[in-house]
Design a protein around this motif. Structure first.
Motif, PDB file in Angstrom:
ATOM      1  N   UNK A 140       0.854  -1.187   0.000  1.00 19.94           N
ATOM      2  CA  UNK A 140       0.000   0.000   0.000  1.00 19.94           C
ATOM      3  C   UNK A 140       0.892   1.239   0.000  1.00 19.94           C
ATOM      4  N   UNK A 141       0.317   2.353  -0.456  1.00 13.01           N
ATOM      5  CA  UNK A 141       1.096   3.583  -0.497  1.00 13.01           C
ATOM      6  C   UNK A 141       0.981   4.331   0.827  1.00 13.01           C
ATOM      7  N   UNK A 142       1.486   5.563   0.857  1.00  9.59           N
ATOM      8  CA  UNK A 142       1.484   6.350   2.084  1.00  9.59           C
ATOM      9  C   UNK A 142       0.092   6.704   2.565  1.00  9.59           C
ATOM     10  N   UNK A 143      -0.901   6.707   1.668  1.00  9.40           N
ATOM     11  CA  UNK A 143      -2.288   6.997   2.044  1.00  9.40           C
ATOM     12  C   UNK A 143      -3.085   5.720   2.287  1.00  9.40           C
ATOM     13  N   UNK A 144      -2.374   4.625   2.457  1.00 12.06           N
ATOM     14  CA  UNK A 144      -2.985   3.327   2.731  1.00 12.06           C
ATOM     15  C   UNK A 144      -3.838   2.818   1.576  1.00 12.06           C
ATOM     16  N   UNK A 145      -3.522   3.249   0.377  1.00 11.64           N
ATOM     17  CA  UNK A 145      -4.229   2.756  -0.804  1.00 11.64           C
ATOM     18  C   UNK A 145      -3.449   1.616  -1.436  1.00 11.64           C
ATOM     19  N   UNK A 146      -4.176   0.661  -1.998  1.00 14.25           N
ATOM     20  CA  UNK A 146      -3.542  -0.515  -2.607  1.00 14.25           C
ATOM     21  C   UNK A 146      -2.704  -0.113  -3.815  1.00 14.25           C
ATOM     22  N   UNK A 147      -1.518  -0.691  -3.907  1.00 12.92           N
ATOM     23  CA  UNK A 147      -0.681  -0.532  -5.101  1.00 12.92           C
ATOM     24  C   UNK A 147      -0.736  -1.847  -5.863  1.00 12.92           C
ATOM     25  N   UNK A 148      -1.596  -1.931  -6.892  1.00 15.73           N
ATOM     26  CA  UNK A 148      -1.857  -3.217  -7.558  1.00 15.73           C
ATOM     27  C   UNK A 148      -0.636  -3.864  -8.182  1.00 15.73           C
TER      28      UNK A 148
END
Length: 547
Positions: A140-148
């Motif tokens: 996940x990135x710094x904003x807690x979003x998935x990095x597919x």
């Protein structure tokens, strides 16, 4: 003398509807009506051009020909529909698109979130001779979003070669179809207790809970279709031993007076019996087992708002899918079943690979969670062998569809006749397609209006009503009552794929299946001209129903 009183049940009177044949008029579909209308127009033109009586005679002959082609229905399909199926099949044969040969060029083709084509250097999930090399989790990135990350394209026949495989946080596979804009997740399912071992009251309770589960899943916004499959397959003794050893580790442990910790299973209970069991297991090459899975297909279009709120693109779609997987997983246990895991890219590829090449099932089962590389999931060769048989890597497949469900009241668990049809490889896949309640009621109202109009025309021309037509009208009335009462409007479709190595074995297995279907009061129909589509729908865990 005593007599046995019938057990009253809330399911008494529950029946399946007959095969739909409402059509546009007199049970004919739109293409039939258009075809006959063309014949009528041509007949009128012939009369106008040639006059009476030769023009009339020619027109009558023309109408007989058009009516003979346009009106009949054979095995649930019109002659026009069959012609369309076979024309498409022949067209694929002429272009060579009906045959699939695996290519190994080392290049994978993917798509960006915007739909642009991109080249992926190689598979993200790579399998070696030993264990699978993969990261601990999807980052996940710094904003807690998935990095597919970059997807892996499955090399499968036809349009299914466009499927892209991502890995979800937690290890589950996320299969994305960039053409249809849908995603599929596949769960391995187990049951706590065999349905047929339950008492009648317990069966009723489980069925009641299963109806509730169906309604829950159907009402989840964005669920496009659900595939529930039971596959009879063969595994190696090593896999059974692996399962046995896992159960030993799960057994409770106790501490003896000497301070030693022992488990209440395996060699700690009886070392001689344990060793005998292990030797017996390993001496058996093939063991028939039942693998069950549930594939859930989500629509990106229907979930667009939630996906945008989650960040948009494939990453937002994956985030939305994760939350829905949890909802589905929590809903199922009340029915006596539960999700043991969500298939990873490797285990999903393994299931796909063994469907195309059953001979590899034992070898693949010995790999356990290591599974198969995603790019190796497809067959080396696959193509329709004839009008009703599909061939892949030396295996032959034939797919049936349940055309008519039990006409009288069905007993609880009647599908076990198909699930346990015999000790041969076959897969029973039940598709549940949720329908919008308002649209379902509108369609029901439209069908009833069509029947009403047809009845008026029948009365005018003196055509008698048939019992079959009356039953179909009753089905429409029952459907409206059930939807109005709050039941979820669902469309059920069941397909069964039988697999064998030779034509003789395939015919024998199919005969066994047809016999069991007759015992269950089911009418099976071979998917003629749709061998590939039937195999994809019946034997593969992608929720792809194109039949």
């Amino acid at each position: 003398m005593s007599s046995t009183q019938p057990v009253e049940s809330e399911w008494d009177g529950a029946k399946y509807g007959r095969e739909e044949s409402t059509g546009v008029i007199f049970g004919m579909e739109a293409d039939q009506v258009i075809f006959i209308a063309v014949g009528v127009v041509l007949g009128v033109l012939v009369v106008m051009i040639n006059g009476f009586p030769w023009g009339l005679a020619a027109a009558i002959g023309l109408l007989i020909v058009f009516g003979g082609i346009g009106i009949p229905r054979i095995k649930g399909n019109s002659l026009i529909g069959w012609a369309r199926i076979f024309f498409r099949s022949k067209s694929r044969q002429r272009s060579g698109n009906d045959q699939f040969v695996q290519k190994d060029d080392g290049v994978e083709i993917g798509f960006t979130d915007d739909g642009e084509v991109e080249i992926v250097e190689g598979p993200e999930f790579e399998i070696m001779d030993g264990s699978v090399r993969r990261g601990d989790d999807t980052p996940r990135d710094g904003k807690n979003r998935i990095r597919p990350g970059k997807p892996v394209r499955m090399s499968l026949p036809g349009e299914f070669g466009e499927l892209l495989v991502y890995q979800l946080p937690g290890g589950g596979a996320f299969i994305y179809d960039p053409v249809l804009k849908v995603a599929t997740m596949v769960a391995e399912v187990m049951t706590e207790k065999a349905f047929q071992l339950n008492s009648f009251e317990e069966k009723e309770d489980r069925l009641r809970e299963w109806v509730s589960v169906q309604s829950t899943i159907a009402r989840i916004p964005g669920v496009d279709i659900v595939q529930l499959s039971d596959q009879t397959t063969m595994i190696s003794g090593a896999s059974i031993r692996h399962w046995y050893e896992e159960q030993i580790l799960k057994a409770p442990a106790v501490t003896t007076a000497d301070g030693e910790t022992v488990r209440q299973a395996g060699p700690d209970v009886d070392p001689f019996m344990h060793q005998s069991l292990v030797e017996t297991i390993m001496s058996v090459e093939n063991q028939p087992v039942h693998d069950m899975w549930m594939a859930v297909v989500l629509s990106k279009e229907k979930l667009n708002e939630r996906i945008v709120a989650a960040g948009g693109g494939v990453a937002g779609f994956m985030e939305t899918a994760l939350s829905m997987m949890g909802t589905i997983e929590n809903a199922i246990p009340t029915s006596g079943a539960y999700v043991t895991k969500w298939h990873s890219p490797h285990t999903l590829a393994a299931r796909t690979r063994t469907a195309f090449d059953p001979d590899s099932a034992i070898q693949v089962s010995e790999r356990g969670e290591d599974g198969v590389a995603v790019r190796q999931a497809g067959p080396m060769y696959a193509a329709p062998r004839d009008i009703k048989t599909y061939e892949s890597d030396g295996a032959l497949h034939r797919t049936y569809k349940i055309a008519e469900w039990p006409h009288s009241q069905a007993r609880l668990g009647f599908l076990d006749k198909l699930v346990f049809a015999g000790d041969f490889r076959h897969t029973v896949s039940l598709y549940i397609k949720p329908r919008d309640t308002a649209k379902a009621l509108k369609a029901n109202e439209r069908d009833r209006a069509t029947w009403s109009s047809n009845d008026k025309i029948r009365d005018k021309i003196g055509k008698q009503q048939t019992a079959r037509k009356e039953r179909q009208i009753q089905d429409l009335v029952q459907e409206e009552d059930e939807v109005t009462a709050g039941h979820a409007p669902l469309k059920l479709i069941c397909v069964i794929t039988v697999t064998a190595e030779t034509d003789r074995e395939l015919n024998a297995n199919c005969a066994d299946l047809e016999t069991r279907a007759a015992e269950a009061n089911l009418d099976l129909r071979v998917l003629y001209g749709q061998a590939e589509e039937g195999f994809i729908a019946g034997a593969l865990p992608f929720g792809k129903l194109e039949v």
